[in-house]
Design an enzyme around this catalytic site. Structure first.
Site, PDB file in Angstrom:
ATOM      1  N   ARG A 191      32.701  48.188  54.154  1.00 19.93           N
ATOM      2  CA  ARG A 191      32.832  46.688  54.856  1.00 19.93           C
ATOM      3  C   ARG A 191      33.501  45.770  54.218  1.00 19.93           C
ATOM      4  NH1 ARG A 191      27.822  47.312  56.625  1.00 19.93           N
ATOM      5  NH2 ARG A 191      27.860  48.833  55.132  1.00 19.93           N
ATOM      6  N   THR A 192      33.477  45.650  52.969  1.00 19.03           N
ATOM      7  CA  THR A 192      34.217  44.258  52.185  1.00 19.03           C
ATOM      8  C   THR A 192      35.575  44.754  52.048  1.00 19.03           C
ATOM      9  OG1 THR A 192      32.138  43.763  50.859  1.00 19.03           O
ATOM     10  CG2 THR A 192      34.291  42.894  50.233  1.00 19.03           C
ATOM     11  N   HIS A 246      29.661  37.727  43.328  1.00 17.76           N
ATOM     12  CA  HIS A 246      30.411  38.092  44.639  1.00 17.76           C
ATOM     13  C   HIS A 246      30.504  36.900  45.303  1.00 17.76           C
ATOM     14  CE1 HIS A 246      31.360  40.442  47.823  1.00 17.76           C
ATOM     15  NE2 HIS A 246      30.343  41.263  48.099  1.00 17.76           N
ATOM     16  N   LYS A 252      44.455  59.390  32.513  1.00 17.30           N
ATOM     17  CA  LYS A 252      45.214  59.736  31.593  1.00 17.30           C
ATOM     18  C   LYS A 252      44.886  59.073  30.258  1.00 17.30           C
ATOM     19  CE  LYS A 252      49.348  61.002  34.257  1.00 17.30           C
ATOM     20  NZ  LYS A 252      50.602  60.573  34.538  1.00 17.30           N
ATOM     21  N   ARG A 281      37.252  44.717  42.943  1.00 14.32           N
ATOM     22  CA  ARG A 281      35.951  45.191  43.212  1.00 14.32           C
ATOM     23  C   ARG A 281      35.696  46.046  42.290  1.00 14.32           C
ATOM     24  NH1 ARG A 281      31.216  46.213  47.815  1.00 14.32           N
ATOM     25  NH2 ARG A 281      31.491  44.097  47.708  1.00 14.32           N
TER      26      ARG A 281
HETATM   27  N1  ASP Z   1      27.584  44.265  49.859  1.00 16.10           N
HETATM   28  C1  ASP Z   1      26.874  43.186  48.959  1.00 16.10           C
HETATM   29  C2  ASP Z   1      27.519  43.819  47.691  1.00 16.10           C
HETATM   30  O1  ASP Z   1      28.470  44.184  47.478  1.00 16.10           O
HETATM   31  C3  ASP Z   1      25.440  43.869  48.915  1.00 16.10           C
HETATM   32  C4  ASP Z   1      24.899  45.146  48.734  1.00 16.10           C
HETATM   33  O2  ASP Z   1      25.737  45.933  48.271  1.00 16.10           O
HETATM   34  O3  ASP Z   1      23.735  45.389  48.744  1.00 16.10           O
HETATM   35  O4  ASP Z   1      26.779  43.227  46.488  1.00 16.10           O
END
Ligand code: ASP
Length: 359
Positions: free
Chosen positions: A87-88, A170, A116, A137
């Site tokens: 989703r993100t 986050h 590598k 991320r």
């Molecule tokens: N999507 C949020 C996060 O990336 C919350 C979760 O994963 O619970 O932290």
């Protein structure tokens, strides 16, 4: 004005957050790199929320979309997500598309030269040569910050947006959460004086850590952290909120606090961080779930939030309650991330002008 180039990594990483924020800022005070929630003051939050609303309105017409897509048509973004996410990831991808940015992606470090033996820092630095923005991320807590420090010192500084770093931060989720709260309470006096009840795995969930820090920009917020003792909020969060004059309550009694809440922020158990097998499953979380009975305890005007993904902490029957705000949070996230990217590239004044001239 402090600059990243004044510090080696050891000294930089030991600086107070306010100093790091100064190093990561653009000349107009908005973040160049977005790494942690404490970079955002009230002015920045208001600007971004306004811009998100403007972008949302402008995007409704074809002419508006053409204008938006022209803003960053000449830029490219790399979405570097080595921690599971859909989703993100899609939220950032959509935000980039709204502004016309072309994107490339890395989803799995094991298929790159990191396999590598190349260091992650070297890989990201290499990728930065092809792109104008990196959205990151990672499971590692401080990597986005280290890369921001390193890239600020390079000849071609490329902004980094932290899309989730370990258990720590986050910031873009927190921005969209504040935007959601602002939209929900804008006709009811704003965020001032709200009671926000955070529930779930507060020890390992990064969203609550970032959101509570952003909410410290609003007066009179009462933060109630509700979790089983093993998953209680970190002392560092409490200390920084209290130092900012915010009221904090720590409790393991969700039912007691639901009637007091203006916003309930549910989170899932983050068992991917378990140190031993089945560790989380041994914690009794049965009193930290919301179903129709718990919704009856909440005020008629309160809202229920969740960063998603959810497991069983909110029953699906609750989804049709008008107080359930989590699907709206998702949509708000796309507009807020577009606003943040536009701000990173100094496009907010142009967007504001277009909005005033055309809508
Ligand atoms: N999507 C949020 C996060 O990336 C919350 C979760 O994963 O619970 O932290």
């Amino acid at each position: 004005m402090k600059r990243t180039t004044d510090y080696g990594w050891e000294r930089f990483s030991a600086l107070p957050l306010a100093d790091k924020a100064e190093c990561f800022a653009r000349p107009d005070g908005m973040p160049f790199h977005t790494i942690f929630a404490q970079q955002f003051g009230r002015g920045a939050l208001d600007r971004l929320c306004d811009a998100a609303t403007q972008i949302r309105a402008i995007a409704k017409t074809r002419a508006g979309m053409e204008f938006l897509q022209g803003q960053l048509f000449h830029k490219r973004a790399m979405i570097y997500f080595t921690q599971p996410s859909s989703r993100t990831f899609l939220s950032f991808l959509s935000a980039c598309q709204i502004l016309g940015l072309r994107t490339g992606e890395v989803r799995d470090a094991s298929v790159s030269s990191e396999f590598k033996g190349e260091s992650r820092e070297d890989s990201i630095r290499t990728f930065s040569s092809y792109f104008d923005l990196i959205v990151m991320r990672t499971r590692e807590k401080g990597l986005a910050e280290k890369m921001a420090w390193a890239l600020s010192r390079s000849r071609r500084p490329v902004p980094i947006i932290n899309a989730g770093s370990g258990k720590d931060q986050h910031p873009t989720q927190a921005l969209l959460d504040v935007y959601t709260l602002r939209r929900s309470f804008e006709r009811r006096g704003g965020l001032r004086g709200l009671t926000v009840v955070y529930v779930g795995d507060l020890a390992r969930g990064r969203t609550v850590r970032s959101l509570s820090q952003l909410l410290a920009n609003y007066e009179g917020i009462r933060h109630v952290f509700v979790a089983p003792a093993q998953l209680a909020i970190g002392e560092d969060v409490l200390a920084s909120l209290r130092a900012a004059g915010q009221e904090c309550v720590v409790s393991d009694d969700m039912a007691k606090w639901l009637p007091e809440a203006d916003a309930v922020y549910m989170t899932r158990i983050q068992d991917e961080w378990d140190e031993s097998r089945g560790e989380s499953a041994r914690i009794d979380t049965s009193r930290f779930k919301i179903g129709l009975d718990q919704m009856r305890l909440m005020k008629p005007g309160a809202i229920l939030m969740h960063p998603l993904p959810r497991r069983d902490e909110i029953a699906p029957e609750v989804d049709s309650d008008p107080r359930a705000m989590y699907w709206r949070q998702v949509r708000n996230g796309m507009w807020m991330r577009a606003a943040l990217i536009a701000s990173t590239f100094d496009r907010l004044s142009r967007i504001d002008k277009y909005y005033r001239d055309n809508l």
